[in-house]
Design an enzyme around this catalytic site. Structure first.
Site, PDB file in Angstrom:
ATOM      1  N   ARG A  42       0.876  -1.169   0.000  1.00  0.00           N
ATOM      2  CA  ARG A  42       0.000   0.000   0.000  1.00  0.00           C
ATOM      3  C   ARG A  42       0.915   1.221   0.000  1.00  0.00           C
ATOM      4  O   ARG A  42       2.050   1.161   0.471  1.00  0.00           O
ATOM      5  CB  ARG A  42      -0.886   0.032   1.248  1.00  0.00           C
ATOM      6  CG  ARG A  42      -1.813  -1.165   1.406  1.00  0.00           C
ATOM      7  CD  ARG A  42      -2.614  -1.041   2.705  1.00  0.00           C
ATOM      8  NE  ARG A  42      -3.554  -2.156   2.866  1.00  0.00           N
ATOM      9  CZ  ARG A  42      -3.306  -3.263   3.558  1.00  0.00           C
ATOM     10  NH1 ARG A  42      -2.117  -3.411   4.156  1.00  0.00           N
ATOM     11  NH2 ARG A  42      -4.205  -4.220   3.670  1.00  0.00           N
ATOM     12  N   HIS A  46      -2.170   2.363  -5.729  1.00  0.00           N
ATOM     13  CA  HIS A  46      -2.826   1.094  -5.399  1.00  0.00           C
ATOM     14  C   HIS A  46      -2.919   0.170  -6.610  1.00  0.00           C
ATOM     15  O   HIS A  46      -3.014  -1.045  -6.465  1.00  0.00           O
ATOM     16  CB  HIS A  46      -4.222   1.362  -4.841  1.00  0.00           C
ATOM     17  CG  HIS A  46      -4.593   0.421  -3.731  1.00  0.00           C
ATOM     18  ND1 HIS A  46      -3.922   0.385  -2.526  1.00  0.00           N
ATOM     19  CD2 HIS A  46      -5.551  -0.526  -3.654  1.00  0.00           C
ATOM     20  CE1 HIS A  46      -4.471  -0.535  -1.751  1.00  0.00           C
ATOM     21  NE2 HIS A  46      -5.448  -1.111  -2.404  1.00  0.00           N
ATOM     22  N   TYR A  60      -9.113 -10.853  -6.641  1.00  0.00           N
ATOM     23  CA  TYR A  60      -8.183 -10.974  -7.756  1.00  0.00           C
ATOM     24  C   TYR A  60      -8.495 -12.179  -8.641  1.00  0.00           C
ATOM     25  O   TYR A  60      -8.085 -12.222  -9.796  1.00  0.00           O
ATOM     26  CB  TYR A  60      -6.746 -11.059  -7.232  1.00  0.00           C
ATOM     27  CG  TYR A  60      -6.368  -9.833  -6.452  1.00  0.00           C
ATOM     28  CD1 TYR A  60      -6.144  -8.623  -7.096  1.00  0.00           C
ATOM     29  CD2 TYR A  60      -6.294  -9.869  -5.068  1.00  0.00           C
ATOM     30  CE1 TYR A  60      -5.830  -7.490  -6.376  1.00  0.00           C
ATOM     31  CE2 TYR A  60      -5.982  -8.742  -4.335  1.00  0.00           C
ATOM     32  CZ  TYR A  60      -5.751  -7.549  -5.003  1.00  0.00           C
ATOM     33  OH  TYR A  60      -5.457  -6.431  -4.280  1.00  0.00           O
ATOM     34  N   LYS A  63      -2.301  -1.935   7.962  1.00  0.00           N
ATOM     35  CA  LYS A  63      -3.465  -1.349   8.624  1.00  0.00           C
ATOM     36  C   LYS A  63      -3.531  -1.795  10.080  1.00  0.00           C
ATOM     37  O   LYS A  63      -3.254  -2.947  10.392  1.00  0.00           O
ATOM     38  CB  LYS A  63      -4.746  -1.765   7.902  1.00  0.00           C
ATOM     39  CG  LYS A  63      -4.911  -1.126   6.526  1.00  0.00           C
ATOM     40  CD  LYS A  63      -6.254  -1.499   5.927  1.00  0.00           C
ATOM     41  CE  LYS A  63      -6.474  -0.785   4.592  1.00  0.00           C
ATOM     42  NZ  LYS A  63      -7.784  -1.135   4.002  1.00  0.00           N
ATOM     43  N   ARG A 122      -0.256  -2.383  -6.561  1.00  0.00           N
ATOM     44  CA  ARG A 122      -0.531  -3.467  -5.612  1.00  0.00           C
ATOM     45  C   ARG A 122      -1.491  -4.488  -6.227  1.00  0.00           C
ATOM     46  O   ARG A 122      -1.265  -5.692  -6.131  1.00  0.00           O
ATOM     47  CB  ARG A 122      -1.121  -2.862  -4.339  1.00  0.00           C
ATOM     48  CG  ARG A 122      -1.553  -3.854  -3.266  1.00  0.00           C
ATOM     49  CD  ARG A 122      -1.927  -3.045  -2.020  1.00  0.00           C
ATOM     50  NE  ARG A 122      -2.736  -3.780  -1.072  1.00  0.00           N
ATOM     51  CZ  ARG A 122      -2.250  -4.554  -0.112  1.00  0.00           C
ATOM     52  NH1 ARG A 122      -0.943  -4.720  -0.003  1.00  0.00           N
ATOM     53  NH2 ARG A 122      -3.052  -5.159   0.740  1.00  0.00           N
ATOM     54  N   HIS A 156      -3.842  -9.232   3.934  1.00  0.00           N
ATOM     55  CA  HIS A 156      -5.301  -9.267   4.072  1.00  0.00           C
ATOM     56  C   HIS A 156      -5.679 -10.142   5.269  1.00  0.00           C
ATOM     57  O   HIS A 156      -5.189 -11.255   5.399  1.00  0.00           O
ATOM     58  CB  HIS A 156      -5.955  -9.843   2.812  1.00  0.00           C
ATOM     59  CG  HIS A 156      -5.904  -8.918   1.645  1.00  0.00           C
ATOM     60  ND1 HIS A 156      -6.004  -9.357   0.341  1.00  0.00           N
ATOM     61  CD2 HIS A 156      -5.765  -7.571   1.569  1.00  0.00           C
ATOM     62  CE1 HIS A 156      -5.931  -8.329  -0.488  1.00  0.00           C
ATOM     63  NE2 HIS A 156      -5.784  -7.235   0.237  1.00  0.00           N
TER      64      HIS A 156
END
Length: 306
Positions: A153, A249, A284, A177, A252, A275
């Protein structure tokens, strides 16, 4: 209870209890602030404890005139989270958004670049470019190689530290995150680009106090901003005449898609991207259906019967 106090408490809850990043907290707060702005505009004087679903519905109806379904859905979700917090803290007995449905929206697939487009973008960087006698072209090259090569990110990229580099082990430590950390593999070529940047660029920058451990610096010796990385990528897209609407992004998303196309398993991709749920990574899978068709053709045990 006043709206300002409720919002401040809510932001503290998101930070301490849920461990969200500053960007996520700001986005949640923005949803509530838009609602507060609506109440002020229409002279509606009511506290967050006493507000009714009818008033919230009025706001949703008005906002739907100016935003698309996806933004509307996000606002509803943000407000629902805010009032869930008030219920959780026993300020309210119910959530006024409980019966308000979000508009149905299609699943938005991430934009991606082909391998050739990635090569073109990075290849368009002028490594001889300088600013204030600092060869920022070399920095940009190393930076975008890292962004794509590690699937980061943009916030993770600009927050990378020198102490996060474990080149002997072939990894970098990434803070994602909610300040959750993970180790991401880094290939030798990307390591080499970073080392060139360290030796030829960063060593010539007068590093400012507080940024001694920051990896990628601007010419003033401070951490780069998200907006600066965005601008660098936009200018490169214009330079090569790329018509796609891309952002940091996009690199990524492209990283994950290219791994999938080369038969990497979803679990490995999930770990590298950081994730929490593999459901997020599964987005994806929908990017390249041709890849899935080829997989069935090659590996299905009864392919001769198909």
């Amino acid at each position: 209870m006043k709206w300002e106090h409720a919002l401040k408490d809510y932001q503290l809850y998101l930070k301490i209890e849920r461990g969200l990043s500053k960007n996520s907290i700001d986005n949640y707060a923005l949803d509530v602030k838009k609602f507060i702005g609506f109440l002020e505009l229409h002279n509606i004087s009511v506290s967050p404890i006493n507000i009714t679903s009818e008033t919230v519905q009025q706001f949703i109806y008005e906002i739907a005139k100016t935003v698309n379904a996806r933004t509307q859905s996000r606002l509803i979700s943000g407000l629902r989270s805010f009032f869930n917090y008030l219920v959780f803290e026993d300020y309210r007995n119910d959530n006024p958004l409980e019966l308000i449905e979000s508009p149905k929206i299609g699943r938005k697939l991430p934009d991606t670049l082909s391998v050739n487009e990635i090569n073109e973008l990075i290849g368009a960087i002028d490594t001889k470019k300088t600013f204030k006698d600092i060869p920022i072209g070399i920095r940009d090259y190393a930076m975008l190689e890292t962004l794509y090569g590690c699937g980061l990110r943009v916030s993770e990229l600009i927050n990378l530290k020198l102490s996060d580099l474990f080149f002997n082990e072939g990894f970098i430590k990434v803070t994602g995150k909610g300040d959750k950390q993970r180790f991401v593999p880094i290939v030798l070529s990307t390591q080499e680009f970073i080392n060139v940047y360290l030796n030829e660029v960063r060593s010539r920058i007068a590093v400012q106090v507080g940024h001694e451990d920051t990896l990628f610096l601007n010419y003033k010796g401070k951490q780069l901003t998200r907006a600066m990385v965005f601008t660098i990528i936009k200018r490169l897209a214009q330079k090569i005449g790329l018509k796609k609407n891309i952002s940091p992004h996009t690199f990524r998303h492209s990283f994950a898609t290219h791994l999938l196309q080369n038969k990497a398993d979803l679990r490995s991709i999930q770990l590298m991207l950081g994730h929490e749920s593999i459901t997020t990574t599964e987005v994806y899978v929908h990017v390249d259906n041709s890849h899935l068709a080829k997989t069935i053709e090659q590996y299905h045990p009864r392919k001769s019967q198909l």
